[in-house]
Design a protein around this motif. Structure first.
Motif, PDB file in Angstrom:
ATOM      1  N   ASP A  38      64.607  43.774  11.083  1.00  0.00           N
ATOM      2  CA  ASP A  38      65.922  43.845  11.986  1.00  0.00           C
ATOM      3  C   ASP A  38      66.598  45.259  11.804  1.00  0.00           C
ATOM      4  N   LEU A  39      67.589  45.124  12.690  1.00  0.00           N
ATOM      5  CA  LEU A  39      68.518  46.377  12.605  1.00  0.00           C
ATOM      6  C   LEU A  39      69.308  46.739  11.284  1.00  0.00           C
ATOM      7  N   TYR A  40      69.752  45.664  10.506  1.00  0.00           N
ATOM      8  CA  TYR A  40      70.110  45.891   9.298  1.00  0.00           C
ATOM      9  C   TYR A  40      69.371  45.865   7.937  1.00  0.00           C
ATOM     10  N   GLY A  41      68.151  45.979   8.215  1.00  0.00           N
ATOM     11  CA  GLY A  41      67.166  46.215   7.130  1.00  0.00           C
ATOM     12  C   GLY A  41      66.574  45.287   6.469  1.00  0.00           C
ATOM     13  N   CYS A  42      66.971  43.944   7.060  1.00  0.00           N
ATOM     14  CA  CYS A  42      66.146  42.597   6.509  1.00  0.00           C
ATOM     15  C   CYS A  42      64.938  42.416   7.133  1.00  0.00           C
ATOM     16  N   VAL A  43      63.762  42.402   5.927  1.00  0.00           N
ATOM     17  CA  VAL A  43      62.334  41.997   6.432  1.00  0.00           C
ATOM     18  C   VAL A  43      62.248  40.702   6.347  1.00  0.00           C
ATOM     19  N   GLN A  44      61.904  39.825   7.389  1.00  0.00           N
ATOM     20  CA  GLN A  44      61.583  38.539   7.341  1.00  0.00           C
ATOM     21  C   GLN A  44      60.332  38.083   7.795  1.00  0.00           C
ATOM     22  N   VAL A  45      59.918  37.050   7.197  1.00  0.00           N
ATOM     23  CA  VAL A  45      58.507  36.506   7.762  1.00  0.00           C
ATOM     24  C   VAL A  45      58.595  35.110   8.087  1.00  0.00           C
ATOM     25  N   SER A  46      57.883  34.738   9.094  1.00  0.00           N
ATOM     26  CA  SER A  46      58.012  33.442   9.920  1.00  0.00           C
ATOM     27  C   SER A  46      56.809  32.798   9.169  1.00  0.00           C
ATOM     28  N   VAL A  47      57.286  31.516   8.723  1.00  0.00           N
ATOM     29  CA  VAL A  47      56.451  30.496   7.845  1.00  0.00           C
ATOM     30  C   VAL A  47      56.180  29.456   8.624  1.00  0.00           C
ATOM     31  N   CYS A  48      54.864  28.992   9.301  1.00  0.00           N
ATOM     32  CA  CYS A  48      54.372  28.131   9.939  1.00  0.00           C
ATOM     33  C   CYS A  48      53.884  27.088   9.176  1.00  0.00           C
ATOM     34  N   PRO A  49      54.274  25.894   8.933  1.00  0.00           N
ATOM     35  CA  PRO A  49      53.700  24.802   8.143  1.00  0.00           C
ATOM     36  C   PRO A  49      52.452  24.335   8.593  1.00  0.00           C
ATOM     37  N   LYS A  50      51.577  23.663   7.903  1.00  0.00           N
ATOM     38  CA  LYS A  50      50.269  23.320   8.151  1.00  0.00           C
ATOM     39  C   LYS A  50      50.534  22.030   9.033  1.00  0.00           C
ATOM     40  N   HIS A  51      49.863  21.650   9.859  1.00  0.00           N
ATOM     41  CA  HIS A  51      49.742  20.567  10.828  1.00  0.00           C
ATOM     42  C   HIS A  51      48.974  19.497  10.339  1.00  0.00           C
ATOM     43  N   ASP A  52      49.542  18.252  10.463  1.00  0.00           N
ATOM     44  CA  ASP A  52      48.691  17.217   9.978  1.00  0.00           C
ATOM     45  C   ASP A  52      48.088  16.385  11.511  1.00  0.00           C
ATOM     46  N   ALA A  53      46.840  16.409  11.408  1.00  0.00           N
ATOM     47  CA  ALA A  53      46.368  15.821  12.850  1.00  0.00           C
ATOM     48  C   ALA A  53      46.932  14.548  13.246  1.00  0.00           C
ATOM     49  N   ALA A  54      47.438  13.603  12.160  1.00  0.00           N
ATOM     50  CA  ALA A  54      47.757  12.298  12.402  1.00  0.00           C
ATOM     51  C   ALA A  54      49.115  12.508  12.923  1.00  0.00           C
ATOM     52  N   GLU A  55      49.830  13.476  12.619  1.00  0.00           N
ATOM     53  CA  GLU A  55      51.469  13.608  13.323  1.00  0.00           C
ATOM     54  C   GLU A  55      51.461  13.988  14.733  1.00  0.00           C
ATOM     55  N   LYS A  56      52.266  13.325  15.685  1.00  0.00           N
ATOM     56  CA  LYS A  56      52.109  13.725  16.781  1.00  0.00           C
ATOM     57  C   LYS A  56      52.951  14.891  17.362  1.00  0.00           C
ATOM     58  N   GLU A  57      53.934  15.242  16.714  1.00  0.00           N
ATOM     59  CA  GLU A  57      54.676  16.776  16.912  1.00  0.00           C
ATOM     60  C   GLU A  57      54.440  17.571  15.978  1.00  0.00           C
ATOM     61  N   ARG A  58      54.478  18.798  16.388  1.00  0.00           N
ATOM     62  CA  ARG A  58      54.195  19.869  15.509  1.00  0.00           C
ATOM     63  C   ARG A  58      55.366  20.358  14.919  1.00  0.00           C
ATOM     64  N   LYS A  59      55.160  20.644  13.696  1.00  0.00           N
ATOM     65  CA  LYS A  59      56.467  21.149  12.836  1.00  0.00           C
ATOM     66  C   LYS A  59      56.856  22.677  13.258  1.00  0.00           C
ATOM     67  N   HIS A  60      58.163  22.639  13.182  1.00  0.00           N
ATOM     68  CA  HIS A  60      58.581  24.222  13.448  1.00  0.00           C
ATOM     69  C   HIS A  60      58.605  25.297  12.206  1.00  0.00           C
ATOM     70  N   SER A  61      58.279  26.405  12.777  1.00  0.00           N
ATOM     71  CA  SER A  61      58.211  27.422  11.954  1.00  0.00           C
ATOM     72  C   SER A  61      59.637  27.901  11.634  1.00  0.00           C
ATOM     73  N   TYR A  62      60.019  28.593  10.381  1.00  0.00           N
ATOM     74  CA  TYR A  62      61.046  28.982   9.854  1.00  0.00           C
ATOM     75  C   TYR A  62      60.922  30.468   9.569  1.00  0.00           C
ATOM     76  N   TRP A  63      61.990  31.174   9.531  1.00  0.00           N
ATOM     77  CA  TRP A  63      62.156  32.644   8.988  1.00  0.00           C
ATOM     78  C   TRP A  63      62.706  32.598   7.474  1.00  0.00           C
ATOM     79  N   PHE A  64      61.997  33.581   6.711  1.00  0.00           N
ATOM     80  CA  PHE A  64      62.560  33.760   5.274  1.00  0.00           C
ATOM     81  C   PHE A  64      62.576  35.212   5.129  1.00  0.00           C
ATOM     82  N   ASP A  65      63.667  35.529   4.316  1.00  0.00           N
ATOM     83  CA  ASP A  65      63.382  37.068   3.775  1.00  0.00           C
ATOM     84  C   ASP A  65      62.246  37.079   2.652  1.00  0.00           C
TER      85      ASP A  65
END
Length: 91
Positions: free
Chosen positions: A29-56
Motif C-alpha cells: 500500500d501507499l503507506y509502506g504496509c505489506v499485507q498478505v491475504s490468507v484464505c482458510p482451507k475449505h471443508d467440503a462438508a461446509e456449505k459456505e466458503r470461509k472468508h479470506s483476511y489480510w494480515f501484515d
C-alpha cells in the motif's frame, strides 16, 4: 519487494490470532504496509466458503515447507500474466 512474493502459495499462520490458511494474494500500500491475504482451507462438508483476511506480513509465519500452489513467474520474459483459468466448480 524482494522476498515478499516468496509468501504466495504457502500455508501460513497469523502469530497473533492463530488464523491459518494459504497465502493467496499480496498487497503493497501507499503507506509502506505489506499485507498478505490468507484464505482458510475449505471443508467440503461446509456449505459456505470461509472468508479470506489480510494480515501484515510481519505477523505471519510459514507452516509448510513447500508451496501448495506455485505462483506465476511475474518477471520472466514472455510469461503469461493475467486472470487464471475459470475454476472447475460452479459450472
Amino acid at each position: 519487494m524482494d522476498g515478499y512474493f516468496d509468501w504466495l502459495g504457502y500455508e501460513v499462520r497469523d502469530r497473533v490470532t492463530g488464523f491459518a490458511g494459504i497465502a493467496d494474494s499480496l498487497c503493497f500500500d501507499l503507506y509502506g504496509c505489506v499485507q498478505v491475504s490468507v484464505c482458510p482451507k475449505h471443508d467440503a462438508a461446509e456449505k459456505e466458503r470461509k472468508h479470506s483476511y489480510w494480515f501484515d506480513v510481519k505477523r505471519l509465519e510459514k507452516t509448510s515447507v513447500a508451496r501448495v500452489l506455485d505462483p506465476p513467474k511475474y518477471s520472466a520474459p514472455g510469461s503469461e500474466i493475467g486472470p487464471a483459468d475459470k475454476a472447475p466448480y460452479g459450472r
